[in-house]
Motif scaffolding. Structure first.
Motif, short mmCIF file in Angstrom:
data_model
loop_
_atom_site.label_atom_id
_atom_site.label_comp_id
_atom_site.label_asym_id
_atom_site.label_seq_id
_atom_site.Cartn_x
_atom_site.Cartn_y
_atom_site.Cartn_z
N ILE A 205 0.95 -0.97 -0.10
CA ILE A 205 -0.02 0.25 -0.11
C ILE A 205 0.86 1.33 0.07
N ALA A 206 1.71 1.49 0.86
CA ALA A 206 2.87 2.48 1.07
C ALA A 206 3.47 2.69 -0.44
N GLY A 207 3.94 1.55 -1.16
CA GLY A 207 4.59 1.46 -2.14
C GLY A 207 3.79 2.20 -3.26
N PHE A 208 2.44 1.53 -3.42
CA PHE A 208 1.55 2.17 -4.48
C PHE A 208 1.43 3.69 -4.14
N LEU A 209 1.37 4.24 -2.96
CA LEU A 209 1.00 5.39 -2.51
C LEU A 209 2.06 6.26 -3.14
N ALA A 210 3.09 5.79 -2.70
CA ALA A 210 4.47 6.59 -3.22
C ALA A 210 4.57 6.80 -4.70
N LEU A 211 4.33 5.84 -5.37
CA LEU A 211 4.53 5.64 -6.74
C LEU A 211 3.57 6.69 -7.27
N ARG A 212 2.25 6.52 -7.09
CA ARG A 212 1.24 7.24 -7.70
C ARG A 212 1.48 8.94 -7.26
N PHE A 213 1.81 9.04 -6.07
CA PHE A 213 2.10 10.57 -5.70
C PHE A 213 2.83 11.30 -6.46
N ILE A 214 3.97 10.43 -7.03
CA ILE A 214 4.98 11.10 -7.93
C ILE A 214 4.61 10.76 -9.40
N ALA A 215 4.16 9.94 -9.64
CA ALA A 215 3.79 9.75 -11.07
C ALA A 215 2.30 10.45 -11.58
N GLY A 216 1.57 10.87 -10.79
CA GLY A 216 0.59 11.88 -11.08
C GLY A 216 1.04 13.07 -11.55
N PRO A 217 1.76 13.86 -10.58
CA PRO A 217 2.35 15.26 -11.07
C PRO A 217 3.14 15.09 -12.38
N LEU A 218 3.96 13.95 -12.19
CA LEU A 218 4.97 13.96 -13.44
C LEU A 218 4.14 13.78 -14.78
N SER A 219 3.29 12.98 -14.57
CA SER A 219 2.07 12.52 -15.99
C SER A 219 1.67 13.87 -16.14
N TYR A 220 0.94 14.73 -15.45
CA TYR A 220 0.31 15.95 -15.68
C TYR A 220 1.37 17.05 -16.33
N ALA A 221 2.67 16.96 -15.95
CA ALA A 221 3.79 17.82 -16.57
C ALA A 221 3.82 17.42 -17.93
N ALA A 222 3.38 16.37 -18.15
CA ALA A 222 3.64 15.92 -19.79
C ALA A 222 2.95 16.72 -20.74
N ALA A 223 2.03 17.51 -20.00
CA ALA A 223 0.93 18.42 -20.84
C ALA A 223 0.38 17.73 -22.07
N VAL A 224 -0.25 16.65 -21.70
CA VAL A 224 -1.12 15.90 -22.69
C VAL A 224 -2.46 15.96 -22.21
N PRO A 225 -3.60 15.47 -23.03
CA PRO A 225 -4.86 15.48 -22.50
C PRO A 225 -4.87 14.44 -21.21
N GLY A 226 -5.52 15.09 -20.41
CA GLY A 226 -5.84 14.16 -19.11
C GLY A 226 -6.18 15.11 -17.74
N GLY A 227 -6.63 14.73 -16.90
CA GLY A 227 -7.17 15.21 -15.62
C GLY A 227 -6.45 14.71 -14.58
N LEU A 228 -7.05 15.37 -13.38
CA LEU A 228 -6.32 15.06 -11.94
C LEU A 228 -7.43 14.22 -11.14
N PHE A 229 -8.71 14.36 -11.37
CA PHE A 229 -9.62 14.11 -10.44
C PHE A 229 -9.43 12.40 -10.04
N ALA A 230 -9.44 11.47 -11.00
CA ALA A 230 -9.18 10.22 -10.85
C ALA A 230 -8.17 9.63 -9.94
N PRO A 231 -7.01 10.29 -10.30
CA PRO A 231 -5.78 9.73 -9.60
C PRO A 231 -5.69 10.23 -8.02
N LEU A 232 -6.41 11.55 -7.91
CA LEU A 232 -6.69 12.02 -6.49
C LEU A 232 -7.48 10.83 -5.79
#
Length: 422
Positions: free
Chosen positions: A295-322
């Motif tokens: 659980i901790a590993g998934f949380l850490a990975l997604r906590f970083i991967a979400g902002p990194l993915s959004y920084a790619a500036a491609v179509p996609g939102g923030l709600f579902a990852p939240l």
């Protein structure tokens, strides 16, 4: 009368378009998991195949954004800017850009949400429908806002939550014309989308017993900590955006490709750590047990991967990852509490996970009622409503005291002056 008919016609369109978008993303999730499984079984460096596939998807999505810059990111901030009169309503050609770009970006594994593109597509359909009906500019802006809420309702199969999103987050008012247009558009949109994706809640959750009132202080403490976590997450999103944008002499398409490749590597290692997070949410809310370290590993990975993915500036939102982060954080909190105060707390994991979804959403987006209603509709669970209200209020209070602006306010301030989709 004309506004009501126009809202309903537009609602039918976003219902079928948004439903098809969800169906495509579900199919892409399955294909991505199959690819990762196949890559583990082939001889040689199979991880390169998954990395290349994710990089290709992100690259193609970035090329679409280069053709139509307004397709980048969530789009919710643009809907809000249009309502405020700071931007022009989106044109209809935004719809294929968001649809195809979103399927490529989210389908390739980037940790992005389907709701951003669906809201933006709904806004484009609403604005175009209003133009075709020859409504005045003020009604064009109103209908693009109402259909944006219908798009959110389709994305999460949450009609009341989608309507509340329009009123609480975007308009911040309850004018009768806007309420009526939003409710009619949302009802028709969700009805049509359910013809494609099924007439059931997004997450299948076994009946949850209402936690004893004696546990309410624990939920409040959880909410206070969640508020701090939400503030940190918002700052991380903005930091990644600024840092990636500031990297000199590298085209945006190349940056997206690199980010896609990194996410592809994570997908090869653990597919559940990437994508929107619905599969991971269902596993947890469905009662599947995981060790606390996972659980901790998934949380850490997604906590970083979400902002990194959004920084790619491609179509996609923030709600579902939240929502996925909120679920993981809730389970982790119960595990940590059990380690400090040993006892039989396993029954608290799912209630805390459900509460975590709403509280984390409230802390980041600052639309507490919308978050609570969306989670209740997605889980078809009302037994934790009181702890959810307490924890979400505590989370929002902390975020306000720390003077952290809502994430979409910050994203709207980063938009170019008077942006258009032309």
């Amino acid at each position: 009368m004309l506004i009501c008919v126009t809202a309903m016609v537009a609602g039918v369109l976003i219902g079928f378009v948004g439903g098809a978008f969800r169906w495509c993303l579900t199919a892409a999730d399955g294909l991505r998991a199959d690819l990762a499984d196949w890559a583990h079984r082939i001889p040689g460096p199979g991880w390169l195949v998954v990395m290349a596939a994710a990089a290709a998807g992100a690259t193609l999505a970035a090329l679409i954004v280069r053709w139509l810059p307004m397709a980048a990111g969530s789009g919710i901030q643009h809907v809000e800017a249009v309502h405020r009169g700071d931007a022009t309503p989106p044109l209809l050609r935004l719809l294929p850009a968001k649809f195809v770009g979103g399927v490529l970006a989210i389908g390739s594994g980037l940790v992005l949400g389907r709701e951003g593109p669906t809201v933006h597509m709904g806004a484009a359909i609403g604005a175009e429908a209003a133009r075709r009906a020859r409504l005045p500019d003020s009604e064009v802006r109103m209908l693009q806002t109402a259909l944006g809420g219908a798009g959110l309702a389709v994305a999460f199969n949450a009609p009341i939550g989608g309507a509340l999103f329009t009123l609480e987050e975007v308009t911040k008012s309850f004018r009768l014309r806007t309420v009526l247009a939003t409710v009619l558009a949302t009802a028709t949109a969700v009805g049509c989308s359910r013809l494609i994706n099924g007439n059931h809640a997004d997450f299948q959750v076994e009946p949850v017993a209402s936690p004893a009132l004696s546990w309410l202080p624990l939920f409040i403490v959880f909410g206070l900590l969640t508020g701090c976590l939400g503030v940190f997450y918002n700052r991380l999103v903005l930091t990644f955006l600024d840092r990636v944008k500031a990297v000199p002499r590298i085209p945006a398409v190349a940056k997206a490709a690199v980010i896609g490749a990194l996410i592809g590597l994570v997908t090869f290692i653990q597919p559940l750590a990437t994508g929107g997070g619905d599969t991971l949410n269902q596993l947890i809310l469905g009662g599947n047990s995981m060790v606390l370290a996972a659980i901790a590993g998934f949380l850490a990975l997604r906590f970083i991967a979400g902002p990194l993915s959004y920084a790619a500036a491609v179509p996609g939102g923030l709600f579902a990852p939240l929502l996925a982060i909120g679920t993981l954080w809730g389970v982790l909190f119960v595990g940590g509490f059990d380690a400090v105060w040993p006892g039989d707390h396993a029954s608290m994991a799912i209630p805390m996970a459900i509460v975590g979804m709403a509280a984390f959403f409230g802390a980041t987006v600052r639309a507490p009622l919308t978050g609570i209603v969306i989670v209740i509709e997605m889980t078809a669970t009302t037994s934790v409503a009181v702890p959810m209200l307490a924890a979400t209020a505590a989370a929002v209070l902390v975020a306000e005291l720390l003077r952290s602006p809502p994430i979409y306010d910050s994203l709207r301030e980063r938009m170019p002056a008077n942006p258009t989709t032309a």
